[in-house]
Design a protein around this motif. Structure first.
Motif, short mmCIF file in Angstrom:
data_model
loop_
_atom_site.label_atom_id
_atom_site.label_comp_id
_atom_site.label_asym_id
_atom_site.label_seq_id
_atom_site.Cartn_x
_atom_site.Cartn_y
_atom_site.Cartn_z
N ASN B 13 43.67 57.25 35.38
CA ASN B 13 42.80 56.07 35.44
C ASN B 13 43.55 54.96 36.17
O ASN B 13 44.77 55.00 36.29
CB ASN B 13 42.40 55.61 34.05
CG ASN B 13 43.59 55.17 33.24
OD1 ASN B 13 44.73 55.34 33.64
ND2 ASN B 13 43.34 54.60 32.08
N SER B 14 42.80 54.00 36.69
CA SER B 14 43.45 52.90 37.41
C SER B 14 42.45 51.77 37.56
O SER B 14 41.25 51.95 37.34
CB SER B 14 43.90 53.38 38.79
OG SER B 14 42.78 53.78 39.52
N ILE B 15 42.97 50.60 37.91
CA ILE B 15 42.08 49.47 38.14
C ILE B 15 41.14 49.78 39.30
O ILE B 15 39.95 49.53 39.23
CB ILE B 15 42.89 48.20 38.47
CG1 ILE B 15 43.74 47.80 37.27
CG2 ILE B 15 41.97 47.06 38.88
CD1 ILE B 15 44.52 46.54 37.49
N VAL B 18 38.30 51.74 38.16
CA VAL B 18 37.31 50.91 37.46
C VAL B 18 36.43 50.18 38.47
O VAL B 18 35.20 50.19 38.40
CB VAL B 18 38.03 49.89 36.55
CG1 VAL B 18 37.05 48.88 35.98
CG2 VAL B 18 38.77 50.60 35.42
N MET B 19 37.08 49.56 39.47
CA MET B 19 36.36 48.74 40.43
C MET B 19 35.43 49.60 41.30
O MET B 19 34.30 49.20 41.60
CB MET B 19 37.35 47.99 41.33
CG MET B 19 38.22 47.00 40.57
SD MET B 19 37.26 45.67 39.80
CE MET B 19 38.51 44.85 38.82
N PRO B 281 35.91 41.82 32.87
CA PRO B 281 36.84 41.86 31.74
C PRO B 281 37.80 40.67 31.71
O PRO B 281 38.16 40.19 30.64
CB PRO B 281 37.60 43.17 31.94
CG PRO B 281 37.40 43.53 33.38
CD PRO B 281 36.08 42.97 33.77
#
Lengths: 548, 344
Positions: B13-15, B18-19, B281
């Motif tokens: 997983n990573s930012i 998410v984006m 967030p």
């Protein structure tokens, strides 16, 4: 009995188990290595004190280091041989610092100590006697923490044990040593449980096992006698990391929470690992101290992952070779599981009482190839935290080194399970920040205690000085009064005689100072001789000089 | 020898992951927007994204920070896309440029970059544009259908670069008040809700022609984000509940003066706000209870601003106002820690 209503804890993770990888086939007994390196500290608490010296021949099961403190555990020789050194050696510890080890050159005889005391009729023994046997066998918690087991079997004054729990959850991925132990030594585990139950006079016994280990659950259930079924319940609990955490397992099995900063015994519960129970059975029934254990050797960098029965002190490399480690592929060696294990840098590091698993990972399996990015406050960490903390707030304040705030956010309720860091999309090593904060707070606490003591000493000194001053003043005042009274009687004469007396005292003191030698207490013979010679010269001079 | 702390494994997983999920979830809404209002949005989005990335790179250079990790994390991309989605399709190029640059420089990097900004950057960018350039920001073109388009891609592009309308068109013919604006103005002029809603060419079936579909598409994207565990249900649900509650009560008391619940839920920027803006967030509350409170208050504020405030829509200001309250909300809504008493 199977329709037990289970509790539930917040957060946690569903992780891939990888347990079958190391569960193929039997547990093999590792051969005796040529050399055993046995740390004197394999547990939480004070290190044991060596009672053998270099050159001594030791037999299997012989005490080689005794416990000197309450929170400690003795260490025994895992096989026969000769003590060849007592020296610093790499040991498995998060700090990576070496510690004292007793090195035994093994002789291959595996010769047991004679006259081992065995107690098959353990229920006739006094609980205190059982605790002593368990203590002297060097048994510590085999689940990972290594807390001396006898202390956890000592409920303390006025504390009743309602439930005795055996922890067979084994929630960390890859590890399977407890699963195999439960399959292969189910009866010993139940015997150990009975001994522990007798030692603490517990009412009910629960064995909690994650439901991804059906064979282990079946094996334990099958080994129960009808009578035992009345008070022992083998409970399958949902597979969710970290169910094997003591607080989490107790919550799941009993739906009770251990209050913060309290122990299970405070709510009438005692919890031990299944491996510890088997060790207790060995110690009490067969007189075998804790000298070996099941170790899982697994991961992606060994060709033959499996469980081995290994003696303490066996160098890790010795086990890795037996599992055919891929030399080129080993990126990281861990003791323990991937979530809470510690990194081992030196492959000669010995197996100790708390070594449940050697996990070999290839470079691509490892987490820290990512650069940590800023926290985006997504809250995944809080969602995963089994202690229901706010990990990102803790991170924030730890990073700012505001340790009051860190404590306000209950950093000491953190069990360091690693769920938060695992789910973090920014790959922030969160647990590392909490360990840092905890260590800093402990250090500050120690410093504070030290400075408190210093302040107390200083204040007491001030107090004494003040008191002395007052006393002196009081004395002087009294003397003055007395003098005044005396003067009133015979004024001049008394004064005169007082002055004369004082003068005489001064004269006498001067005389004494003049003649008395100084600094002659600790002289060597040569110096004394020199002094004597100098005195003799002075004597001569004085005689010759007409002016004196 | 380095001391490496557990855990030693990590999911992929990573930012940026998410984006990218957020960008992907925006696609149905963007498609609906383009379907009803033409390709102006695409041009604005292109300008906003380019500006955001260039501005971010420039600021990172000034701050002597590495460019790659920040530019690649996808956060600037999402901010720019959200800004473009708040703009009318027919605007000159400098509108997305200023909004995007302001968001990056003032709302994001002056506070320290990703994760440090207290206010939602996209909403700051939008608010600045709305206050500074009210004329440009309130000229919405008519919702159209592909076969009756007034404005082609070339028309939009020409307008963006030169501010020139196609020959033979003027603003009055091309633009109109948005359904929310229309409702607000006409109600104040004594019209009834029922009378206004009967004009389906403007008001659509429930919440404005085109707008109701755009909102449904953002709702679809939002559900996708919840299912993908990118966002939690707390903020969107609480926000929609807050808005529905106050709209419902008002409508129940005076049905002719206050629009029905669905008009508010599917009108304006409601769904975009609920699933993509309030859920940012960085600037939202982080505790479960706090998120409910935060979302609920945004819902209430949106209605208050829409009905009694100075602007036809209130998502941006409602979110910015609640951004300010986040530290306090988070402080008072900490969850009960394991082993602690219920009362802290």
């Amino acid at each position: 009995m199977s329709a037990r209503k289970l509790g539930h804890f917040h957060g946690g993770l569903k992780l891939s188990g990888h347990k079958q990888v190391s569960m193929t086939g039997e547990v093999t007994t590792s051969p005796i290595p040529p050399q055993l390196i046995i740390p004197i500290q394999q547990h939480i608490g004070a290190p044991a004190e060596p009672v053998v010296s270099v050159g001594d021949r030791v037999k299997k099961g012989q005490l080689i280091a005794k416990m000197e403190a309450t929170v400690s555990a003795p260490v025994h020789a895992p096989t026969s041989g000769t003590v060849s050194a007592i020296e610093e050696w790499a040991v498995p510890h998060p700090s990576g610092l070496p510690n004292t080890c007793i090195v035994i050159d093994t002789d291959g005889q595996d010769e047991w100590l004679e006259d081992r005391a065995t107690h098959s009729q353990f229920h006739l023994l006094d609980p205190e006697e059982l605790r002593k046997l368990i203590r002297n066998a060097g048994i510590v918690g085999l689940g990972g923490a290594g807390f001396p087991a006898y202390l956890k079997l000592q409920p303390g004054q006025g504390k009743l044990v309602d439930t005795l729990i055996l922890n067979g959850a084994e929630c960390e991925p890859w590890i399977s040593c407890d699963a195999l132990l439960m399959q292969q030594r189910a009866r010993d585990i139940i015997d150990g449980l009975n001994i522990m139950r007798h030692a603490v006079q517990a009412n009910e016994c629960l064995i909690g096992i994650e439901d991804n280990k059906p064979e282990a659950i079946q094996a334990l259930r099958n080994s129960l006698t009808d009578d035992e079924k009345r008070y022992i319940d083998v409970v399958a609990v949902p597979t969710r990391y970290p169910t094997g955490g003591e607080k989490q397992l107790i919550k799941v099995l009993t739906d009770m929470e251990i209050p913060s900063h309290k122990l299970p015994i405070d709510i009438g519960v005692i919890c031990h690992n299944v491996g510890t129970a088997a060790a207790v059975a060995d110690a009490v029934i067969r007189g075998i101290p804790l000298i070996s254990r099941y170790v899982t050797v697994t991961g992606t960098a060994v060709a033959k992952p499996h469980n081995l029965h290994a003696l303490f002190g066996t160098p890790m490399n010795f086990l890795l070779q037996q599992c055919e480690v891929h030399e080129g592929k080993l990126g990281r060696l861990l003791m323990g599981g991937p979530m809470m294990g510690i990194e081992i840098h030196d492959r000669q590091t010995p197996i100790i009482k708390t070594t449940n698993c050697l996990l070999t990972l290839q470079p691509q399996d490892i987490a820290d190839d990512h650069i940590p990015l800023p926290c985006i406050r997504c809250g995944e960490c809080a969602r995963a935290c089994p202690a229901q903390l706010l990990p990102q707030q803790l991170y924030w304040w730890s990073k700012a080194e505001d340790f009051d705030k860190v404590q306000d956010y209950n950093v000491f309720d953190c069990i360091e399970c690693g769920c938060c860091a695992y789910v973090c999309p920014s790959h922030i090593p969160l647990v590392q920040y909490y360990r840092f904060a905890k260590t800093e707070i402990w250090q500050q606490e120690r410093d504070k205690q030290k400075s408190d003591r210093a302040r107390q000493r200083h204040e007491f000194r001030q107090f004494r000085m003040e008191q002395k001053k007052q006393e002196d003043e009081e004395r002087r005042r009294k003397k003055k009064e007395l003098l005044k009274k005396a003067q009133g009687d015979k004024p001049d004469e008394a004064k005169k005689s007082a002055i004369e007396e004082a003068m005489a005292r001064v004269q006498a003191k001067k005389q004494q100072q003049h003649t008395a030698t100084k600094n002659v207490d600790d002289l060597t013979d040569a110096q004394r001789k020199q002094v004597e010679e100098a005195d003799a010269r002075r004597e001569r001079l004085n005689k010759d000089d007409p002016t004196t | 020898m380095s001391i490496i702390s557990s855990p030693h494994i990590h999911p992929h997983n990573s930012i940026s992951g998410v984006m990218l999920n957020v960008c992907f979830a925006l696609i149905p809404g963007i498609a609906a927007h383009v379907y009803f209002f033409g390709t102006g949005l695409i041009i604005n989005m292109f300008i906003a994204i380019t500006t955001a990335l260039l501005t971010e790179a420039w600021v990172l250079k000034l701050r002597k920070r590495p460019l790659r990790p920040s530019l690649m994390d996808g956060s600037a991309l999402v901010t720019a896309m959200l800004i473009a989605l708040t703009l009318p399709p027919l605007v000159p190029w400098w509108i997305p440029f200023i909004g995007s640059a302001f968001a990056m420089i003032f709302a994001k990097h002056l506070y320290g970059g990703l994760g440090q900004n207290p206010f939602n950057p996209a909403m700051v960018g939008f608010a600045v544009l709305l206050i500074a350039f009210p004329l440009e920001m309130t000229r919405w073109v008519h919702p159209q259908l592909p076969d009756t388009y007034h404005l082609s891609f070339i028309d939009y592009l020409r307008y963006s670069l030169t501010s020139l309308l196609p020959a033979g068109y003027n603003y009055d013919a091309l633009t109109m008040a948005t359904p929310l604006d229309n409702m607000k103005i006409q109600l104040s002029l004594g019209q009834t809700v029922e009378g206004l809603q009967s004009n389906q060419a403007i008001m659509g079936k429930v919440a404005g022609k085109g707008w109701e579909w755009i909102n449904l598409m953002f709702l679809l994207g939002g559900v996708f984000l919840i299912l993908r565990r990118i966002i939690t249900w707390h903020i969107p649900l609480a926000m929609l509940a807050g808005l529905a509650l106050i709209a419902g009560i008002s409508h129940l008391l005076a049905p002719n003066h206050y629009a029905p619940i669905l008009f508010h839920l599917l009108g304006g920027a409601t769904m975009l706000g609920a699933f993509f803006i309030a859920t940012d967030p960085v600037t939202a509350s982080t505790t479960p209870k706090g998120r409910l409170l935060y979302g609920f208050c945004i819902g209430l504020l949106i209605y208050i601003i829409r009905v009694w405030g100075g602007y036809p829509d209130g998502v941006a200001f409602a979110v910015l106002l609640m951004n300010m309250a986040v530290p306090t909300i988070d402080y008072y809504t900490q969850p009960r820690v394991f082993g602690h008493d219920r009362k802290q």
